[in-house]
Design an enzyme around this catalytic site. Structure first.
Site: not given
Length: 347
Positions: A268, A270, A296, A299
């Site tokens: 992801h 992040e 999520c 993250c």
């Protein structure tokens, strides 16, 4: 120019809207949108059914869905507009994206409003003052998809006090329009973006480098208004991307029995931004993470452990309930700029 109207039962919102229409504005009622939805479904038009279908639409399509639909209609037209029956803060925030939107709180004392209610004698109106207070409390939820009259009115920067005659209310409306017109002319000049707008614009550009079409998300980590690192969705270094191979989808069965699909090929945005900071020794404690959607669960845990103190996202994410919980518990401030929910195929 768009004038939005919010207020309690029988405060005079319809009277203000009618006066603005008489002076050339085009009227969009969010309640009328709900009435159209009920007619389409063949359901009786009652206040309770209007509330139920409104809650359903907000739950399914995001809390600001009615404001978003009104704005789409407005963009097709010209001239000035008035939007009434705004009952959720997210609806007002969607309309605020227009730039020339002004939310007005139409106020009247509750005893005066109850007199007007008895005079108009509508079938579904409250019959006692106690019933009126109970209904207004019920329609002033603190959070969620339900009506949030009080929270919506708090967003209004302009107030029309309707405590006298209809003529005086119309005169006040005319004076307010003149003032708003002047503000509109000022707003038409160049407006420098805020820091949040500036960094969110960068998130959008960075996300274009993403290699998975289930998001194309970007991330910027900022400290003291300086960019520390950036990241976007993509496979680990040296590994082929979704755009080359297709998605690596895995199913998740939740406690309630629902099933969702997730692509696990990519890292992801992040995570990539935090990894960049670790790889090059960049301290990000006390920083702000700007990203496309709510992080999520994984993250969110990385964000907490990295010492990030604030997260700003463009929109909601359907799988972020636990993320919200732990971010709140850890004291990380979460700011979501739009109630729109990101959706994609095979979700």
């Amino acid at each position: 120019m768009i004038i939005g109207l919010a207020g309690m039962y029988a405060s005079g919102k319809d009277s203000v809207a009618e006066h603005l229409v008489e002076n050339g504005s085009t009227h969009f009622s969010l309640s009328d949108m709900l009435r159209e939805e009920l007619r389409r479904r063949g359901i009786d038009i009652t206040r309770e059914n209007l509330i139920d279908v409104g809650n359903e639409l907000r739950s399914k399509h995001g809390h600001g869905v009615l404001g978003k639909r009104a704005l789409e209609k407005i963009k097709e037209g010209t001239g000035d507009f008035v939007v009434s029956s705004i009952r959720h803060p997210a609806e007002a925030k969607e309309l605020m994206q227009h730039g020339h939107f002004f939310l007005v709180d139409v106020r009247a004392p509750i005893k005066t409003r109850f007199k007007w209610i008895k005079k108009r004698d509508r079938e579904n109106d409250p019959k006692t003052l106690s019933e009126l207070k109970a209904k207004e409390k019920l329609e002033s939820q603190k959070e969620g998809p339900g009506q949030q009259l009080t929270n919506t009115m708090k967003l209004a920067k302009f107030v029309l006090s309707n405590d006298s005659t209809l003529k005086k209310l119309q005169d006040k409306t005319d004076r307010l329009v003149v003032d708003l017109r002047k503000k509109t002319e000022k707003l038409s000049e160049y407006v420098r973006p805020s820091w949040d707008e500036y960094f969110m614009n960068l998130v959008s550009e960075i996300g274009k480098r993403g290699t998975c079409d289930r998001g194309r998300a970007g991330c910027v980590i900022v400290k003291d208004k300086r960019i520390m690192t950036t990241g976007y969705v993509g496979s680990p270094i040296g590994i082929k991307h979704c755009d080359e191979l297709g998605h690596e989808l895995k199913q998740t069965i939740h406690e309630d029995g629902s099933v969702s699909k997730h692509c696990v090929r990519t890292t992801h945005a992040e995570q990539n931004a935090i990894c960049q900071a670790a790889r090059y020794g960049i301290p990000i404690g006390g920083s702000t993470v700007y990203c496309k959607m709510e992080p999520c669960y994984t993250c969110a845990k990385m964000i907490i452990n990295a010492g990030v103190t604030r997260v700003v996202c463009a929109m909601r994410y359907h799988g972020s309930k636990e993320s919200r919980r732990i971010l709140k518990e850890s004291g990380v401030e979460l700011t979501v700029l739009s109630e729109e929910m990101l959706t994609y195929k095979n979700m």
